[in-house]
Every structure is written in C-alpha cells, then in structure tokens.
Design an enzyme around this catalytic site. Structure first.
Site, PDB file in Angstrom:
ATOM      1  CD  GLU A 131      -2.090  -1.407   3.138  1.00 17.27           C
ATOM      2  OE1 GLU A 131      -3.383  -1.449   3.280  1.00 17.27           O
ATOM      3  OE2 GLU A 131      -1.287  -1.117   3.968  1.00 17.27           O
ATOM      4  CE  LYS A 159       5.748   4.782   6.511  1.00 15.46           C
ATOM      5  NZ  LYS A 159       5.315   6.175   7.211  1.00 15.46           N
ATOM      6  NE  ARG A 174       3.142   6.044  16.382  1.00 22.69           N
ATOM      7  CZ  ARG A 174       4.085   5.209  15.666  1.00 22.69           C
ATOM      8  NH1 ARG A 174       3.915   5.423  14.261  1.00 22.69           N
ATOM      9  NH2 ARG A 174       4.682   4.341  16.153  1.00 22.69           N
ATOM     10  CD  GLU A 203      -0.832   7.733   8.106  1.00 24.56           C
ATOM     11  OE1 GLU A 203       0.258   8.316   8.501  1.00 24.56           O
ATOM     12  OE2 GLU A 203      -0.867   6.740   8.563  1.00 24.56           O
TER      13      GLU A 203
END
Length: 551
Positions: free
Chosen positions: A246, A248, A268, A298
C-alpha cells in the site's frame, strides 16, 4: 492502605537500576493489595491516575503546584521556585522544604492510597471560574497531611513526572510474576486494553483464563501494529509469498471506533482527537455501517487535491479552538487500510480477510474517504509493487507499506510481517535530554540538542548532538520548550525532562565511545518535531544496533 507504603515502593524503585529488582519489588507489593487498591496502584505505579487512552487529565502546571507546596510549608512560591532550581526537581525540593517546615498540622490522618487516588481524580473534574482555588485546596489538603517523602512523590505524580525508572514492561512482568501468569498473556491483555489497573485485578481474581478472555472493545483504543524498515522489494516479497502493498501516506495514523452510535478517533499514542475532526466523524456516520467497528487508517492534509506536509495535519489535529475555520483552511482526506473489529473482533483473522471485509463495508463515494492505494505482491508481480512505489513517490507520499497477507494483527508488535519501504534516508525518533546554547547572535537560542534512545530497560541512552535542519522559528520554539522542561543549567549547557521528540535523519551510524549507546550518527539532521509522539514512542538502542549491522 497507607500512601506511605506505596511511597516506600517508589523509593526502592528509584534507588535501583536493575530491571529484575524493580520487577520483584512491584510483584511483592501487588500481592499485598485488595482488588480496589490493586486497580489504583496499577495506574499510580506509572505515575498515572487514568488509563493511557483516557482523555481525562490532571492538567496542573508547575506554578500551581509550587504555590500549594509553599502554602503547605509556610514559604512563598518564590522560595519554592528557588528550591526547585537548586534541587533540579519538585520532588527533591519538597524533601528540602519539608525539613524546614514552619507549620504543623494537628490531628492529621495518615494519607491513604485510596484518598490520594480519588483526590487526584478530583483535580481533573474542576473547571470554571473558581477552579484554580479549588484545585489548590485539593492539593493543599494532601500536602498538609503528607510527610516529606510523600510530598516528593505526590507532587511528581500531579505533574506526571514520577521518575522512578518504571515503564509498562516492568509492571507487565511484575503482574505476571505476582499471579503466576505467562508474560505473553499479560502482554496481549495490555496491548488490547491499555489499562494495567484492570489487568492487575483480572489477573488476581480470574488468573490467566480471565486475561485470555479480555479482547478488543470499540471505544477503547488498541496499540497499533508497527512497521520496521524493509530490505529490497524482491527479497521481502519472495519471503512473504503474498503481500498487501500500500501507499505509505505522510499523515497521522488513526483508529476510528464506533460503539453504540458514538464515534471516537484516536491517534497511535491513544490520544482522543475526536473533537478536532468533526468532518471525519460526519464521514464515518454517513459512509460506514452503523455497526460496532474499529478501523485503522491515515489522515492527511491536502490542498488542491495534493498532500501537504505532516506538520500541516499535526497543527490541524492540535487545534482546540476555531475548528470550523481550521476545516476550511486545512481540508482532510482519510485513507483506510485495516479493519480490527466489525461486530466481533477480527484481529486474529489474516490481513487478506480483514482487507476484503473493509472493502465491503466502506462507501468511498466522497473524495474525502478512501481505501489505501494497494496492489497484491507476489513473486510474479514484483514489477507492480515497484511501480506502486514509484507512483507513491511521484504523488509526494513517503513510499509503500508491505504487509504479509496471511498474518493476524498483533497490537504493539514491530516485526517482519509489516514493513515500510521509503525513498527518504532512514530516520530515528529520539528524545531530547539536553542541549547547548549558541554563541553570538544565536546566544539566546539552544542551538544543539542532545538526543537519546531507549534501552531494553527503558533507560535513556545518548546517541548524538543534532544542530542542523532548524530554521530560526523552529529554534525559537524549541528553546521555549527547553526552558519549560528545564531541570538544570550550567553555563551554556541545559538539561531537560525527556519530553521533546525529534525525527532525525542521518547518513551513517558509527561506533563512538562519546555517547552512552556506544554509537553516534554522521551528519544528523532534524526532519520533524514529532509532537504526536512521547518518550514511550521513541526508537530503541536495539534498533540502532540492528541498523548499524545491516547498513
């Protein structure tokens, strides 16, 4: 139980650097506690009164604590400030000041753990016009009854600076040892609940079987699975066999939870940032099912459809006021890549199954909500993976993630089943422990920063001074923060609490007896101030050595 008994444990822990001794001390103490006190101590032993994911906080500053200490011992706040400056720490200052205490409290009752814990929690509940006075009254009530040693650790706890050299790993091992439970079972429970107080009570009352029953609960964040640096693409794809590859993204990693029609968004670091992202909440309400779930993704900041730097999204997330204005100035996009819970926990399912279910439930009609750009990596599709990497870089992203398609989701693990492949030089996240003021025109700024990594016992070990990559505005900001966290100053040298995390790039790791790690960095450059990370999130000496051996 008397608070002094916990204070004696704090003192014993502070006076040893040996991990096994710390574990034994805590383990012995846990066995003495009833369930209520055990739950409280599970948090207090780390200097906390709430689980790491709670959005509640004590929220007390140094000046307020110094004012309360002054009233408790009968001196002015200036005298307290002088003592803190002399001793380098509010706790040690209390030892000095209480030895000269001019006021005597008659008929005072010994502090108990329960009273201290509940009083500290009251501090987080006070707000409004008269909240400052009420907070001082609560602190003063405790300090007036406290011994010097109790005041030492009480003030440190209020300021969330316990400084006894104990991290989650030591407490985990102590719980395992006290209640005869396999460490891996306690570790998994910790990663799933992030509440050592709860874990200690379940371990005492229900044993290993009870801990194994603990699982994901929407609304309670789980520690993210972490990535390590990838070797060349063909090598890792051939090793994994089937990988999900994927883009980033250069943003903030999110966990989005839905439970009973309430949506919460966590970082996170388990920080609740729901308030800062109302448009993301609206998107999830409209374009995902109204079932309980935990999805991971994200969020990035954009302008004219193009990604902006990490700092832009960080400023947006940190915004506490004028959110509507921020929404207009910094539009956001979300890229989802994993599904940890959907009606039931899914982390034990292989990634391939989790990804396919995610694709089923997410409606990507609006431009603001997307699935991560992805290709399947096999020995026959290595060219496609390399093309995805080139495309990601061309689109101003960081690189790609390469994940073993057959693996479960393992919270908190950094291993070879989730890898990152980046175009930029490799970086380390390090915490600032000191610095040196400049000379000449830059004499008012800290110009060089001493940075450290964590060793296996969670002790900080220095690795380098970094002085490049900082413009005047950043130097001004960092200097302000250094003064805020100052422990001591001697000449041009300043020592600070480990609060500021820097992402540092470098050309090479070299052996060096000058620093505590035994290594140093060639040409270190500050890439980012990682305001989204704390000292528990920095890289390790072990990783430094691994990078040195493979460079």
């Amino acid at each position: 139980m008397k608070y002094q008994e916990l204070v004696d444990v704090y003192s014993a822990l502070e006076n040893t650097t040996k991990r096994l001794e710390k574990t034994q001390i805590i383990s012995n103490f846990l066995l003495k506690l009833d369930s209520t006190t055990l739950e409280q101590v599970g948090l207090l032993i780390l200097g906390s009164i709430f689980p790491a994911w709670s959005d509640k906080e004590i929220g007390i500053g140094n000046k307020l604590v110094m004012q309360a200490v002054g009233e408790a011992v009968g001196v002015t706040p200036d005298k307290v400030e002088d003592a803190v400056r002399d001793q380098g720490d509010i706790g040690l200052a209390c030892i000095s000041l209480y030895a000269k205490k001019s006021q005597t409290t008659f008929f005072s009752q010994p502090l108990t753990i329960d009273f201290v814990f509940k009083s500290l929690r009251k501090l987080s509940e006070k707000s409004g016009a008269r909240s400052t006075k009420r907070k001082i009254d609560i602190i003063l009530e405790m300090l007036s009854q406290a011994s010097a040693s109790e005041a030492k650790y009480l003030t440190r706890t209020i300021l969330e600076e316990l400084r006894i050299g104990v991290g989650e790993g030591v407490v985990r091992d102590a719980i395992a040892q006290a209640f005869n439970i396999d460490k891996s079972v306690v570790e998994r429970a910790m990663m799933l609940t992030n509440d050592l107080g709860l874990i200690a009570v379940v371990a005492k009352e229900k044993g290993e079987g009870g801990l194994k029953e603990l699982n994901l609960t929407p609304g309670t964040p789980v520690k993210p699975m972490l990535a390590q640096l990838a070797p060349p693409i063909p090598e890792i794809i051939n090793e994994m066999g089937v990988a999900i590859c994927e883009t980033k993204y250069d943003g903030i990693r999110l966990q989005v939870h839905r439970h009973s029609d309430e949506i919460k968004i966590f970082t996170r670091r388990l920080e609740n940032i729901t308030h800062a992202l109302p448009e993301i909440v609206d998107l999830f309400n409209e374009y995902l099912p109204h079932e309980d779930y935990i999805v991971e993704g994200e969020v990035i900041a954009t302008r004219d459809g193009n990604p902006l730097s990490f700092q832009n999204i960080l400023h947006r997330v940190r915004r506490k006021h004028n959110i509507d204005e921020a929404m207009e100035q910094v539009p956001l996009k979300v890229f989802l890549f994993d599904l940890l819970y959907y009606i039931v926990p899914m982390i034990d399912e292989p990634l391939l199954k989790r990804r396919k279910k995610l694709e089923e439930i997410v409606n990507t009609t609006p431009d603001e909500i997307n699935l991560s750009n992805m290709v399947y990596g096999t020995p026959d599709t290595i060219k496609e993976v390399e093309d995805l990497f080139e495309l990601s870089i061309a689109q101003h992203h960081e690189g790609i993630m390469i994940k073993d398609a057959g693996e479960p989701y393992i919270p908190g693990l950094r291993g070879k089943k989730m890898l990152k492949y980046k175009a930029e030089p490799e970086t380390l996240d390090m915490v600032v422990v000191g610095g040196t003021y400049g000379i000449g025109k830059r004499g008012d700024f800290v110009g060089s920063y001493l940075v450290s990594l964590r060793d296996e016992d969670n002790n900080l070990k220095t690795v380098a001074y970094v002085a490049t990559g900082l413009d005047d505005a950043t130097l001004e900001y960092l200097t302000k923060k250094m003064k805020e966290y100052e422990l001591s100053t001697k000449g041009r040298e300043i020592v600070v609490e480990p609060k500021i995390v820097l992402e540092v790039a470098f050309s090479e790791i070299v052996e060096s007896p000058e620093y505590e790690t035994g290594y140093s960095l060639r040409f270190p450059v500050v890439k980012n101030i990682r305001k989204d990370k704390g000292v528990d999130d920095i890289d390790t000496v072990e990783r430094l050595i691994s990078m040195y051996e493979t460079q």
